[in-house]
Design a protein around this motif. Structure first.
Motif, PDB file in Angstrom:
ATOM      1  N   VAL A 236       0.727  -1.201   0.182  1.00  0.00           N
ATOM      2  CA  VAL A 236      -0.098   0.056   0.183  1.00  0.00           C
ATOM      3  C   VAL A 236       0.867   1.315  -0.087  1.00  0.00           C
ATOM      4  O   VAL A 236       1.763   1.333   0.710  1.00  0.00           O
ATOM      5  CB  VAL A 236      -0.924   0.074   1.253  1.00  0.00           C
ATOM      6  N   VAL A 237       0.349   2.190  -1.115  1.00  0.00           N
ATOM      7  CA  VAL A 237       1.243   3.551  -1.083  1.00  0.00           C
ATOM      8  C   VAL A 237       0.076   4.629  -1.025  1.00  0.00           C
ATOM      9  O   VAL A 237      -0.735   4.276  -1.231  1.00  0.00           O
ATOM     10  CB  VAL A 237       2.173   3.433  -2.337  1.00  0.00           C
ATOM     11  N   LEU A 238       1.034   5.828  -0.667  1.00  0.00           N
ATOM     12  CA  LEU A 238      -0.156   6.979  -0.468  1.00  0.00           C
ATOM     13  C   LEU A 238       0.286   7.977  -1.804  1.00  0.00           C
ATOM     14  O   LEU A 238       1.396   7.781  -2.405  1.00  0.00           O
ATOM     15  CB  LEU A 238       0.126   7.618   0.639  1.00  0.00           C
ATOM     16  N   ASN A 239      -0.681   8.827  -2.220  1.00  0.00           N
ATOM     17  CA  ASN A 239      -0.503   9.718  -3.312  1.00  0.00           C
ATOM     18  C   ASN A 239      -1.182  11.173  -2.577  1.00  0.00           C
ATOM     19  O   ASN A 239      -2.373  11.197  -2.144  1.00  0.00           O
ATOM     20  CB  ASN A 239      -1.167   9.447  -4.564  1.00  0.00           C
ATOM     21  N   GLY A 240      -0.351  12.134  -2.398  1.00  0.00           N
ATOM     22  CA  GLY A 240      -0.775  13.292  -1.878  1.00  0.00           C
ATOM     23  C   GLY A 240      -0.688  13.575  -0.099  1.00  0.00           C
ATOM     24  O   GLY A 240      -0.074  12.366   0.374  1.00  0.00           O
ATOM     25  N   VAL A 241      -0.968  14.475   0.409  1.00  0.00           N
ATOM     26  CA  VAL A 241      -0.579  14.954   1.533  1.00  0.00           C
ATOM     27  C   VAL A 241      -1.930  14.595   2.676  1.00  0.00           C
ATOM     28  O   VAL A 241      -2.892  15.364   2.455  1.00  0.00           O
ATOM     29  CB  VAL A 241       0.093  16.420   1.838  1.00  0.00           C
ATOM     30  N   PHE A 242      -1.892  13.721   3.394  1.00  0.00           N
ATOM     31  CA  PHE A 242      -2.883  13.532   4.349  1.00  0.00           C
ATOM     32  C   PHE A 242      -2.919  13.955   5.527  1.00  0.00           C
ATOM     33  O   PHE A 242      -1.981  14.487   5.961  1.00  0.00           O
ATOM     34  CB  PHE A 242      -2.820  11.840   4.657  1.00  0.00           C
ATOM     35  N   PRO A 243      -4.053  14.460   6.050  1.00  0.00           N
ATOM     36  CA  PRO A 243      -4.222  15.117   7.251  1.00  0.00           C
ATOM     37  C   PRO A 243      -3.362  14.447   8.361  1.00  0.00           C
ATOM     38  O   PRO A 243      -3.644  13.065   8.475  1.00  0.00           O
ATOM     39  CB  PRO A 243      -5.762  15.132   7.812  1.00  0.00           C
ATOM     40  N   LYS A 244      -2.499  15.012   9.251  1.00  0.00           N
ATOM     41  CA  LYS A 244      -1.887  14.630  10.181  1.00  0.00           C
ATOM     42  C   LYS A 244      -2.595  13.634  11.318  1.00  0.00           C
ATOM     43  O   LYS A 244      -2.284  12.702  11.627  1.00  0.00           O
ATOM     44  CB  LYS A 244      -1.043  15.638  11.145  1.00  0.00           C
ATOM     45  N   GLU A 245      -4.039  14.208  11.590  1.00  0.00           N
ATOM     46  CA  GLU A 245      -4.695  13.337  12.497  1.00  0.00           C
ATOM     47  C   GLU A 245      -5.001  12.088  11.861  1.00  0.00           C
ATOM     48  O   GLU A 245      -5.367  10.996  12.679  1.00  0.00           O
ATOM     49  CB  GLU A 245      -6.098  14.122  12.630  1.00  0.00           C
ATOM     50  N   PHE A 246      -5.222  11.974  10.538  1.00  0.00           N
ATOM     51  CA  PHE A 246      -5.329  10.706   9.789  1.00  0.00           C
ATOM     52  C   PHE A 246      -4.138   9.781   9.762  1.00  0.00           C
ATOM     53  O   PHE A 246      -4.260   8.563  10.421  1.00  0.00           O
ATOM     54  CB  PHE A 246      -5.617  10.832   8.472  1.00  0.00           C
ATOM     55  N   THR A 247      -3.012  10.061   9.781  1.00  0.00           N
ATOM     56  CA  THR A 247      -1.849   9.252   9.791  1.00  0.00           C
ATOM     57  C   THR A 247      -1.303   8.998  10.945  1.00  0.00           C
ATOM     58  O   THR A 247      -0.528   7.824  11.231  1.00  0.00           O
ATOM     59  CB  THR A 247      -0.835   9.728   8.741  1.00  0.00           C
ATOM     60  N   ASP A 248      -1.515   9.590  12.056  1.00  0.00           N
ATOM     61  CA  ASP A 248      -1.244   9.552  13.448  1.00  0.00           C
ATOM     62  C   ASP A 248      -2.184   8.556  14.138  1.00  0.00           C
ATOM     63  O   ASP A 248      -2.017   8.038  15.267  1.00  0.00           O
ATOM     64  CB  ASP A 248      -0.973  10.835  14.281  1.00  0.00           C
ATOM     65  N   SER A 249      -3.565   8.271  13.593  1.00  0.00           N
ATOM     66  CA  SER A 249      -4.246   7.353  14.261  1.00  0.00           C
ATOM     67  C   SER A 249      -3.716   6.026  14.691  1.00  0.00           C
ATOM     68  O   SER A 249      -3.562   5.332  13.673  1.00  0.00           O
ATOM     69  CB  SER A 249      -5.671   7.414  13.633  1.00  0.00           C
ATOM     70  N   ALA A 250      -3.676   5.969  16.111  1.00  0.00           N
ATOM     71  CA  ALA A 250      -3.263   4.356  16.226  1.00  0.00           C
ATOM     72  C   ALA A 250      -3.916   3.317  15.746  1.00  0.00           C
ATOM     73  O   ALA A 250      -3.441   2.251  15.091  1.00  0.00           O
ATOM     74  CB  ALA A 250      -3.127   4.525  17.786  1.00  0.00           C
ATOM     75  N   SER A 251      -5.138   3.481  15.569  1.00  0.00           N
ATOM     76  CA  SER A 251      -6.018   2.413  14.955  1.00  0.00           C
ATOM     77  C   SER A 251      -5.913   2.404  13.599  1.00  0.00           C
ATOM     78  O   SER A 251      -5.999   1.044  13.127  1.00  0.00           O
ATOM     79  CB  SER A 251      -7.526   2.380  15.471  1.00  0.00           C
ATOM     80  N   MET A 252      -6.086   3.265  13.077  1.00  0.00           N
ATOM     81  CA  MET A 252      -5.477   3.360  11.554  1.00  0.00           C
ATOM     82  C   MET A 252      -4.135   3.000  11.296  1.00  0.00           C
ATOM     83  O   MET A 252      -3.912   2.325  10.067  1.00  0.00           O
ATOM     84  CB  MET A 252      -5.967   4.806  10.934  1.00  0.00           C
TER      85      MET A 252
END
Length: 270
Positions: A184-200
């Motif tokens: 899995v890879v990303l494209n674009g800048v994600f919200p920090k709250e999104f990428t910092d979520s422990a469950s995510m």
């Protein structure tokens, strides 16, 4: 989750839970739901249908992959194959059908519960050339130049030190050997709250990085002939987002020009 070790510990815990309760939690670790919140919901957002492939073992399919790396791996009879993050053995058994009795398949996983489950599945099938070992794919307990083909399915995105993993893949491969990895890879800048979520984190995005950065780590490790054989967009259902994130973060995520993708990439050690 400020340290790489904390991130790895969380992933190890979630995948160990999956091994212990496979029937209840099947499909919930990769882009899945939080078992503590909704134990009966199941989302296998990225998983592929293996059921028609030779070597398929239903008890080894936990529904947490994001591709079919063996389809693009160019496996042939007699190959020695290494599967990184082998789980309950699904990709190993598919690979074993390709390399035959003269080949060998090694699965490595850092969850002892997964290793135990995989070994039971191999014993049930009577396989003598499939081996499962407990270990860290950032520091593999394998000798240099000992593997013909490395495969992996939706695992590297879970771990933070991709540079170390690709260096290790390069080290264990024979000269002229190659890898085929679905991830899995990303494209674009994600919200920090999104990428910092422990469950995510322990879900689908985990420690996923930008596509170009991912391919850059492969190149820095020394691989040649790097090729993205397949790309598939991943859509996270609203139900999953709502279990992990607050409304403000979801709105920010949806408003951004961002994407999550499953890619299958190959490379050669020349």
């Amino acid at each position: 989750m400020n340290t790489n070790e904390e991130k790895k510990a969380l992933v190890k815990q979630r995948y160990s839970e999956l091994a212990l309760s496979a029937d209840e939690l099947k499909g919930k670790c990769c882009c899945g739901t939080n078992p503590a919140i909704s134990p009966k919901k199941v989302f296998t957002i990225m998983s592929e249908d293996y059921s028609g492939l030779k070597g398929y073992e239903v008890d080894a399919d936990l529904g947490v992959g994001c591709g079919l790396p063996t389809r693009y791996a160019g496996l042939k009879g007699g190959d020695t194959v290494l599967d990184l993050g082998s789980g309950a053995g699904n990709d190993c058994f598919i690979a074993r059908a390709e390399v035959g009795d003269t080949g060998k398949v090694i699965g490595i996983d850092f969850s002892p519960q997964m290793i135990e489950k995989a070994r039971k599945n191999a014993t049930k099938q009577g396989y003598t050339n499939v081996e499962f070992i407990e270990g860290d794919i950032e520091n593999m307990p394998l000798p240099d130049n000992s593997i013909d083909v490395v495969v992996s399915n939706c695992v590297l995105n879970l771990l933070p030190e991709k540079d170390e993993i690709f260096k290790e893949i390069y080290r264990v491969l024979n000269q002229g050997g190659h890898f085929c990895i679905s991830d899995v890879v990303l494209n674009g800048v994600f919200p920090k709250e999104f990428t910092d979520s422990a469950s995510m984190y322990a879900g689908c995005i985990a420690s996923a990085i930008q596509r170009e950065d991912y391919l850059g780590e492969i190149e820095k490790a020394g691989f040649k002939g790097i090729n993205v054989a397949r790309t598939k967009r991943v859509i996270i259902p609203d139900d999953v987002l709502e279990e992990h994130l607050d409304k403000a973060t979801i709105d920010k995520y949806k408003a951004g020009n961002v994407g999550i993708y499953s890619i299958t990439v190959t490379g050669i050690k020349n």
